[in-house]
Design an enzyme around this catalytic site. Structure first.
Site, short mmCIF file in Angstrom:
data_model
loop_
_atom_site.label_atom_id
_atom_site.label_comp_id
_atom_site.label_asym_id
_atom_site.label_seq_id
_atom_site.Cartn_x
_atom_site.Cartn_y
_atom_site.Cartn_z
N ASP A 158 0.84 -1.19 0.00
CA ASP A 158 0.00 0.00 0.00
C ASP A 158 0.88 1.24 0.00
OD1 ASP A 158 -2.54 1.26 0.02
OD2 ASP A 158 -2.33 1.69 2.15
N ARG A 191 0.62 16.95 12.79
CA ARG A 191 1.80 17.78 13.03
C ARG A 191 1.46 19.24 12.72
NH1 ARG A 191 3.37 13.61 9.91
NH2 ARG A 191 3.63 14.95 8.10
N TYR A 232 2.10 2.60 15.37
CA TYR A 232 2.84 2.80 14.13
C TYR A 232 4.20 3.48 14.29
CZ TYR A 232 2.09 7.85 13.37
OH TYR A 232 2.12 9.21 13.46
N GLU A 249 -10.36 3.96 3.45
CA GLU A 249 -9.46 4.69 2.56
C GLU A 249 -9.84 4.36 1.13
OE1 GLU A 249 -5.45 5.27 5.29
OE2 GLU A 249 -5.43 3.78 3.67
#
Length: 408
Positions: free
Chosen positions: A117, A133, A236, A191
């Site tokens: 992916d 962020r 992650y 997604e």
């Protein structure tokens, strides 16, 4: 309506002819089929009846033998199929070999070898950067404009459209929580992606250059890479997605051959950074595809992402995936990454559409930040075709079902 009498402008007319695998009514036998309008042609039976030299490739329970046969075979079979469904002389032989689409059972059309992916939409990457962020000088990571970022997923959990998706469980920890907890994901997302299906394999140690893309990639399909955002957020760092992604990836039951999308090829967005030679597509044929995707939750359209905005092309992704010498296998699948356009109504994930749960979506059946049990997500798409007709892509749909405790 007889199968040959496809209405003018039907997106699944003879200009399209996507491939799938089906079982006829009352049978569990899997057969290669080709879609024409609202019917499915038993391609293997037609090839046998008309004496095709490719009958053995089509009389299989999966597309893999055809995928492995290579580009010359793909082109020959497509020309033959087009003739079989358009030339009147074939009608008497071929017509009995059609089945109404509503009467057949559709299966995963190919055996998935490896699954990768990517993260190829600049709009998506910038949105994610701004969410997580917000104080960064640049919402993109330093490497993003230099290479297609990707990760290896789990091929064994690639599911055909229509398969229920069980809500995943895992560890999750909010920033304010003192310790992680275990339980069902409460931030289940989708997604909207496009998947590319590899046919011809490559040799270990030999990278696949940009110009060889069409010799190796057979076709494409819509893909929904379901994501447990809360599980993903905790796990992650530093190695990337794992359990937050590996529980389910849904793909269409129909694979559209690249040859059906010639009119949809477009140049990718302008490059803002110089690329290393193996990724430099300045002198290559247009590598983008003008695919118009629609995302619906419980029948209500929430987004329309344009695939033409993807910064990294499928050819660049294939080149990067193999530049270290990794080999391709028949049945390899790689996803584009979330497709998002520049407008709010073009975002390909709930993470972006709700800005990480801050802004709930207003649906006819209530508000949503992330998916609830019972929600049905459907991806559909079309592309420009010859003479102004549309080329339809097979839809991807999946229903979220609750996690069942095995001890109960």
């Amino acid at each position: 309506m007889p199968p040959f009498d496809v209405p003018e402008g039907d997106p699944f007319g003879p200009h399209n002819l996507p491939y799938g695998v089906f079982s006829p009514p009352g049978s569990s036998e899997q057969r290669v089929g080709v879609r024409l309008g609202d019917h499915v042609l038993d391609a293997g039976a037609a090839a046998h009846a008309l004496g095709s030299p490719y009958a053995s490739l089509l009389a299989r329970p999966t597309l893999n033998p055809l995928l492995a046969a290579g580009r010359t075979a793909w082109s020959d079979v497509r020309r033959a199929l087009t003739a079989w469904v358009t030339v009147p002389a074939h009608r008497e032989t071929v017509e009995p070999l059609f089945h109404p689409l509503s009467s057949v059972t559709l299966h995963l059309p190919f055996e998935v070898a490896d699954y990768v992916d990517f993260y190829a939409s600049e709009n998506h990457a910038r949105n994610v950067g701004r969410i997580f962020r917000p104080d960064a000088a640049d919402s993109l990571t330093p490497n993003w404009k230099h290479l297609p970022i990707g990760y290896h997923g789990r091929s064994g959990t690639v599911l055909v459209s229509g398969t229920d998706v069980v809500r995943p469980s895992g560890q999750r920890k909010a920033p304010t929580d003192p310790a992680p907890v275990f339980g069902p994901s409460v931030r289940l997302d989708i997604e909207a992606e496009v998947g590319f299906v590899v046919g011809a394999p490559s040799e270990l140690g030999r990278p696949v250059p940009l110009g060889d893309f069409r010799d190796h990639v057979f076709g494409l399909c819509l893909l929904n890479d379901w994501s447990a955002r809360d599980v993903q957020a905790w796990e992650y760092v530093p190695l990337g997605p794992f359990l937050g992604k590996s529980f389910a990836t849904s793909v269409s039951a129909w694979i559209t051959p690249l040859d059906a999308l010639e009119e949809a090829r477009v140049a990718p967005p302008e490059r803002t950074h110089a690329l290393l030679p193996y990724l430099d597509d300045t002198d290559e044929e247009p590598g983008g595809y003008d695919l118009r995707i629609s995302v619906a939750v419980n029948g209500h359209v929430v987004s329309e992402p344009p695939f033409s905005t993807m910064y990294w092309t499928a050819a660049q992704q294939l080149a990067h995936m193999t530049v270290n010498g990794a080999s391709l296998r028949t049945g390899d699948l790689y996803g584009s990454g979330t497709v998002s356009g520049p407008a709010e109504g073009q975002r390909g994930s709930l993470l972006e559409l709700t800005w990480n749960g801050r802004d709930a979506l207003e649906l006819p059946d209530g508000k949503r930040t992330f998916l609830e049990d019972g929600d049905v997500v459907t991806l559909s798409a079309w592309a420009p075709g010859p003479g102004g007709v549309r080329v339809g892509l097979g839809e991807v749909t999946g229903r979220v079902t609750p996690r069942v405790d095995p001890s109960s």
